[in-house]
Design a protein around this motif. Structure first.
Motif, short mmCIF file in Angstrom:
data_model
loop_
_atom_site.label_atom_id
_atom_site.label_comp_id
_atom_site.label_asym_id
_atom_site.label_seq_id
_atom_site.Cartn_x
_atom_site.Cartn_y
_atom_site.Cartn_z
N LEU A 1 -9.45 78.78 -14.69
CA LEU A 1 -9.94 79.21 -13.38
C LEU A 1 -10.91 78.18 -12.82
N PHE A 2 -10.59 77.61 -11.64
CA PHE A 2 -11.53 76.71 -10.98
C PHE A 2 -12.37 77.47 -9.96
N ASN A 3 -11.72 78.22 -9.07
CA ASN A 3 -12.48 78.96 -8.06
C ASN A 3 -11.96 80.39 -7.94
N TYR A 4 -12.92 81.30 -7.74
CA TYR A 4 -12.60 82.70 -7.47
C TYR A 4 -13.33 83.09 -6.19
N ALA A 5 -12.62 83.68 -5.25
CA ALA A 5 -13.23 84.10 -3.99
C ALA A 5 -12.84 85.54 -3.69
N THR A 6 -13.81 86.31 -3.21
CA THR A 6 -13.56 87.69 -2.79
C THR A 6 -13.73 87.78 -1.28
N ILE A 7 -12.73 88.36 -0.63
CA ILE A 7 -12.77 88.53 0.83
C ILE A 7 -12.94 90.01 1.16
N GLY A 8 -13.94 90.32 1.98
CA GLY A 8 -14.14 91.70 2.45
C GLY A 8 -14.94 92.57 1.51
N TYR A 9 -15.79 91.95 0.66
CA TYR A 9 -16.56 92.78 -0.28
C TYR A 9 -17.63 93.58 0.46
N GLN A 10 -17.94 94.76 -0.10
CA GLN A 10 -18.96 95.65 0.48
C GLN A 10 -20.09 95.78 -0.54
N THR A 11 -21.28 95.37 -0.13
CA THR A 11 -22.41 95.19 -1.06
C THR A 11 -22.69 96.43 -1.89
N TYR A 12 -22.64 97.60 -1.27
CA TYR A 12 -23.02 98.84 -1.97
C TYR A 12 -22.03 99.24 -3.06
N PHE A 13 -20.87 98.60 -3.12
CA PHE A 13 -19.91 98.86 -4.20
C PHE A 13 -20.07 97.89 -5.38
#
Length: 388
Positions: free
Chosen positions: A178-190
């Motif tokens: 794994l070189f890069n992992y990206a999360t799109i649309g995360y919600q902080t409270y979760f």
């Protein structure tokens, strides 16, 4: 090609398809059926695979999966002005153990990826993304994953794999690809503060829901740089989904999730795509139709791919050099598409992961900010990962 573990598309879907107009997608796609067997894949560019595995869902209660509604919704859509060939290879059923399903899926994905066919996985629980990642072990040295999700799914990697902890397994288990992992649309409270801090510490990327909703084009470069795109359908807000799928009143809307699917499709690098966490219900026609439209937009994107990332000929691009905090940044802009890249320098004194100068997809805004002496965040994180 040995795909013995794939079961054909159901008779009810085939009967439904026979009644569709001649121009409908279901009449043009090559389908694995009981009568016709597995289709010839010699010209196929995109292949659908259903995976009926959900036993590692933390909320699993013994229910079975059925993807007929998704297929019926997809088949009834009309294709765009596409030149590519599509196939539906049917389903991988639950194995005796979850590991059996994992093995069958990994085998299928390895075959397809090596044949330059893009597998599109319809799941099942999202831990199947771990299998998708492992399918690249013998194919490419470093992998970039984009997860469209309200949560990071890092979890407790010491425990057995679940659909809320598969990324933790990907990070800690060998081989480390794994070189890069990206999360799109995360919600902080979760997400716990510890997980948010870990994402920063590992120089991974995360795009909050508010950022994405404010400007959806923000996520195009990160999707352009992905090998694997994994979408948790629960990243979509409750009002856009059927009753059983409703997790949160906040989330991406239908247009945003379809735009993300299209960005994934037009990326020259994305070589596998999956939509997960579907929970079928007899009275839910909304979720299957949204998934079908996401698949449609992904295929549309693939059909409009442009080879604009070949920088061997000067006529194909413009080059821009700017100085930021005593660091020379080199930007490239494609004359064909107007898309932008920034160079990550090769560090000869470091045992880095990239081994050569690498071009990182970015935005025009990144270049403008660099001209104002602001280091682009994507460049900084990629540079730091390269130094580790």
């Amino acid at each position: 090609m040995n795909f013995d573990f794939l079961s054909p598309v159901s008779d009810s879907v085939m009967a439904h398809t026979a009644l569709l107009p001649q121009q409908a997608l279901g009449r043009k796609i090559k389908i694995h059926s009981k009568q016709g067997g597995l289709p010839d894949l010699s010209q196929v560019k995109v292949a659908l695979i259903g995976v009926l595995e959900n036993r590692n869902d933390i909320d699993y209660l013994g229910e079975d999966l059925d993807l007929d509604s998704v297929r019926k919704s997809l088949y009834q859509l009309f294709p765009g002005n596409w030149q590519l060939h599509l196939a539906d290879l049917g389903d991988i059923n639950k194995g005796e153990a979850v590991e059996d399903t994992y093995f069958a899926l990994r085998t299928a994905l390895e075959i397809l990826i090596q044949k330059k066919i893009i597998p599109v996985i319809i799941g099942g629980s999202q831990d199947l993304t771990y299998v998708n990642y492992r399918a690249y072990d013998n194919i490419v040295p470093m992998v970039n994953i984009v997860n469209v999700d309200a949560k990071f799914d890092l979890g407790d990697s010491d425990k057995s794999i679940k659909n809320d902890s598969f990324i933790g397994k990907i990070i800690i288990e060998q081989p480390y690809n794994l070189f890069n992992y990206a999360t799109i649309g995360y919600q902080t409270y979760f997400n716990s503060q510890e997980e948010i801090d870990l994402m920063e510490k590992l120089y991974f990327e995360s795009y909050r829901l508010g950022e994405v909703s404010h400007d959806i084009s923000l996520v195009e470069p990160v999707l352009r740089d992905a090998n694997i795109v994994s979408i948790d359908i629960n990243s979509v807000k409750a009002s856009e989904l059927g009753m059983r799928q409703r997790i949160s009143p906040n989330g991406l809307d239908g247009k945003e999730i379809c735009a993300i699917a299209r960005y994934a499709g037009i990326s020259n690098k994305v070589s596998s795509f999956g939509i997960y966490e579907y929970k079928p219900s007899y009275d839910d026609e909304i979720t299957p139709m949204l998934m079908a439209q996401m698949l449609w937009y992904f295929i549309e994107g693939v059909s409009f791919r442009v080879e604009d990332d070949d920088f061997s000929k000067e006529a194909h691009y413009q080059k821009f050099i700017t100085l930021v905090e005593e660091q020379e940044l080199v930007f490239f802009k494609s004359n064909m598409t107007g898309r932008w890249w920034v160079e990550i320098p090769f560090l000869s004194d470091v045992n880095n992961k990239l081994k050569k100068h690498t071009l990182l997809p970015c935005t025009h805004q990144d270049y403008i900010e660099a001209c104002g002496n602001v280091v682009p965040e994507r460049w900084y994180k990629a540079f730091k990962k390269n130094c580790v």
